[in-house]
Scaffold this active site. Structure first.
Site, PDB file in Angstrom:
ATOM      1  N   TYR A 486      47.926  53.310  44.911  1.00 48.02           N
ATOM      2  CA  TYR A 486      47.233  53.645  43.663  1.00 48.02           C
ATOM      3  C   TYR A 486      48.253  53.968  42.568  1.00 48.02           C
ATOM      4  CZ  TYR A 486      43.863  55.631  40.395  1.00 48.02           C
ATOM      5  OH  TYR A 486      43.114  55.880  39.277  1.00 48.02           O
ATOM      6  N   SER A 566      40.979  49.797  40.944  1.00 46.17           N
ATOM      7  CA  SER A 566      41.018  50.380  39.612  1.00 46.17           C
ATOM      8  C   SER A 566      42.452  50.381  39.081  1.00 46.17           C
ATOM      9  CB  SER A 566      40.403  51.783  39.653  1.00 46.17           C
ATOM     10  OG  SER A 566      40.105  52.250  38.370  1.00 46.17           O
ATOM     11  N   ASP A 649      29.992  47.363  36.055  1.00 44.69           N
ATOM     12  CA  ASP A 649      31.130  48.273  35.990  1.00 44.69           C
ATOM     13  C   ASP A 649      31.371  48.633  34.529  1.00 44.69           C
ATOM     14  OD1 ASP A 649      33.434  49.733  36.150  1.00 44.69           O
ATOM     15  OD2 ASP A 649      34.508  48.315  37.427  1.00 44.69           O
ATOM     16  N   HIS A 684      31.626  50.570  39.289  1.00 40.99           N
ATOM     17  CA  HIS A 684      33.030  50.785  39.606  1.00 40.99           C
ATOM     18  C   HIS A 684      33.235  51.184  41.066  1.00 40.99           C
ATOM     19  CE1 HIS A 684      37.121  51.097  38.246  1.00 40.99           C
ATOM     20  NE2 HIS A 684      37.242  52.312  38.696  1.00 40.99           N
TER      21      HIS A 684
END
Length: 714
Positions: A486, A566, A649, A684
């Site tokens: 991430y 993301s 999203d 999302h």
């Protein structure tokens, strides 16, 4: 841009004899992708001419028939390819079995009643239960399964009133960030007429005597713009129970600073409301206080300037406790007496080498959750900061959802790890934590091994990485390996249980999770080292993780898959451009792919704390250097890649993924498949029904398994 829990299938060690991906790749037939039209759009920024031929794909798929047709054409190609993959059905069955567990939530006590969520046996959405007393008989209070035929309408937050007689709750439809708030009578189960629309990024805060609750909302968007328009003018309202929303009272707003978001919290004795205001995601807030019994809820600024993070722990009377990173990058605990003539913060618990990740007060005890090398440690203190010891935990893992009160002698927290689904613990200051709720497991979690290693990034920084695999598996033999990352927004990627990951492990693969800079694992300095002009460090850390897995023989040659969501989707897109030779396959989920336009849609403007401002030259040049959409290189063979997004999203709008895959398919990037999977009635990620999650990840992991040689039919 801010878990699933229990396994009920005994896992045995699967033999690994992967077919080399190179052998499979030689048999791949190049795909014919839908033809995507281009438009003549060129922007000039700081002397650079930026071509954006797929700008039209930013249009809302629900509003633009041409974009909707493009989505159908792309999904048709993707679905046809996925249908050819071996083992997809067996992977889906494995995931279905692995999802058959109780996913447990922390209980909230109000008026002697205990409210909590549980998702059982692969249910699409969590069910809210209530029981009278901590050990009372439970009954269903809200079951979202009755709300929609497709299971895509979710319970997305709730809060009981102080006496437990009423419950305000949030409804999320189709994965959107928008919420509709309703009120329920706990005793009768009657849903009252109260309906609050356009709530977003909100808590629910009940005021005393059930006069109503505080919530945060935006103005109603213009017709057709709900899923794309920029979010501005966040405000806090009081909704009196029984009133029409038009009569709600605006309690706090900053019309002269429309970019600010505002969040309300309440001390457990209901004497003070704290409002935290922020312009971005960097946890730098101004703090405003409201004395609940003051006339007309008058506000009082406690902290001015967006310089530091301030998080309310709790308070009794005028004495309030906070955690803050002021003069403490790894956080400390302070208190303040708001009744003093000149209130000042005084230190209670000093900063240490470990990072404070959560706090609660239970009676006269402070319970502090620390991160030590990305693993949780629970320590206790008295209210003056004297250390009292540490609490026993089941092993290396993550403590979440600490919930306590200075008015109560009990608190709760949950614990999980890669191989241990969520267990809820009850804590009383007089004893060690006891299990309050745990799923029954027909397997021994110790058959799945979790270890931690440290490797060197490009600049010599030591980066921690967790490895998860079946116990007894020879890591030197090489196996198809999935690397997850991430690296952003001060978010720590900690041990967590996910059935989809476990399905990969069960099939004989290795799972690796790297704690990249940009996260919060080592405090503010770690975060700062991976944002703004330092963003390249995140990509370097991830690339170094891949190199480590290959050079140590943990990942088989031609057997390294990568995944991120993301901000992590941005990570996958960036490293695919920078090192297409290193990785075999990738999954970029709901990623931020156009770094020059991310701030123009919905919540994107908040991300400038991590990414910078595209209209500032220094930030622009940094963003342009790694923007996934702008740095795809023709004439180079790219790894196999599947991009995933969803039509609803409204956090990272799907146009990011649409434009990215269109350019990747149009340029000469090799014969390996470059596909996009576009979900309908999903957003999302939050609120997605379990059956859609299983369908999605059986598709995606079958794609990654096929590319890396992981055998699924065993």
């Amino acid at each position: 841009m801010r878990s699933l829990t229990i396994l009920t299938l005994a896992i045995g060690l699967a033999a690994t004899s992967p077919v080399l991906a190179a052998d499979q790749e030689n048999k791949e037939t190049p795909l014919t992708y839908p033809e995507t039209k281009t438009v003549d759009v060129i922007d000039e920024q700081f002397g650079e001419y930026i071509s954006d031929p797929y700008r039209w794909l930013e249009n809302d798929v629900r509003e633009d028939p041409e974009v909707a047709d493009w989505v159908k054409a792309q999904n048709a190609v993707t679905d046809a390819y996925l249908e050819t993959l071996p083992g997809r059905e067996s992977l889906a069955q494995s995931m279905k079995e692995l999802f058959d567990y109780d996913d447990l939530g922390i209980p909230v006590e109000a008026g002697g009643k205990y409210f909590y969520e549980r998702k059982s046996g692969g249910q699409n959405q969590a069910v809210l239960y209530v029981r009278d007393g901590v050990d009372g008989e439970e009954r269903v209070l809200i079951d979202p399964a009755t709300w929609s035929d497709d299971g895509a309408t979710a319970l997305a937050g709730w809060k009981p009133s102080g006496d437990g007689s009423l419950l305000a709750y949030a409804v999320q439809d189709g994965g959107s960030d928008w919420r509709t708030l309703k009120v329920l009578d706990v005793e009768s189960g009657e849903v009252k007429a109260d309906t609050v629309e356009w709530a977003k990024f909100t808590d629910i805060v009940w005021m005393p005597k059930n006069i109503g609750f505080l919530y945060s909302r935006y103005p109603e968007p213009n017709e057709g713009e709900a899923f794309q328009s920029t979010n501005l003018n966040h405000a806090i309202y009081l909704h009196p129970v029984g009133n029409d929303q038009a009569k709600d009272i605006k309690v706090f707003a900053t019309p002269d600073q429309p970019e600010l978001n505002h969040f309300a919290e309440l001390t457990s004795d209901k004497e003070w409301v704290m409002i935290a205001s922020a312009s971005g995601t960097d946890e730098r807030v101004e703090v405003t206080m409201i004395k609940v019994d003051a006339p007309e809820l008058e506000t009082r600024k406690l902290v001015s300037g967006f310089d530091y993070d301030w998080r309310l722990i709790d308070g009794v009377g005028d004495t309030l406790y906070f955690t803050t990173n002021k003069d403490a990058p790894r956080l400390r605990v302070v208190k303040i007496d708001l009744g003093a003539d000149e209130p000042e913060f005084t230190e209670v618990i000093a900063e240490s080498d470990a990072v404070i990740n959560g706090t609660m007060i239970v009676g006269d005890r402070l319970v502090v959750s620390y991160l030590v090398d990305a693993k949780s440690q629970l320590s206790t203190f008295d209210l003056d900061g004297k250390a009292l010891g540490t609490l026993n935990l089941p092993g290396p893992g993550q403590v979440t959802s600490l919930s306590g009160s200075m008015k109560s002698e009990e608190g709760f927290f949950s614990f999980q790890s890669f191989n241990r689904p969520t267990t809820v613990f009850r804590y009383e200051p007089s004893s060690e934590p006891t299990v309050w709720a745990a799923p029954s497991l027909p397997f021994d979690p110790d058959t799945v091994e979790v270890t931690q290693r440290f490797y060197e990034s490009k600049d010599g920084t030591k980066i921690p990485m967790f490895l998860v695999h079946m116990k007894g598996q020879d890591l030197s033999a090489g196996a198809p390996t999935m690397l997850y990352g991430y690296g952003g927004f001060n978010i720590s990627v900690l041990p967590q249980y996910k059935p989809a990951w476990m399905a990969w492990i069960k099939a004989g693969g290795v799972f690796a999770s790297a704690n990249l800079r940009g996260g919060g694992e080592y405090g503010k300095e770690w975060h700062d080292a991976g944002r703004l002009q330092n963003k390249q460090n995140v990509f370097d850390d991830f690339i170094a993780a891949g190199e480590y897995l290959l050079t140590t023989g943990i990942a088989s040659q031609n057997g390294l898959a990568i995944e991120g969501r993301s901000n992590g989707g941005l990570l996958i897109g960036a490293v695919m451009n920078q090192r297409p030779d290193l990785f075999t396959a990738g999954h970029a989920a709901v990623g931020v792919m156009d770094m020059l336009r991310f701030d123009r849609f919905t919540a994107g403007r908040y991300w400038v704390d991590d990414y910078g401002y595209p209209d500032k030259e220094q930030d622009f040049r940094t963003q342009l250097a790694y923007s996934p959409y702008h740095n795809i290189k023709g004439g180079i063979d790219y790894p196999a890649l599947i991009v995933s997004t969803a039509d609803t999203d409204d956090r990272v709008v799907p146009g990011h993924s649409f434009k990215y895959i269109a350019r990747l398919q149009a340029l000469d990037t090799g014969d390996k498949p470059h596909l996009i999977r576009i979900e309908t009635r999903a957003g999302h990620g939050s609120g997605k029904p379990t059956d859609k999650v299983i369908e999605e990840y059986s598709d995606i992991y079958a794609f990654l398994a096929h590319a890396t040689g992981l055998e699924l039919d065993k």
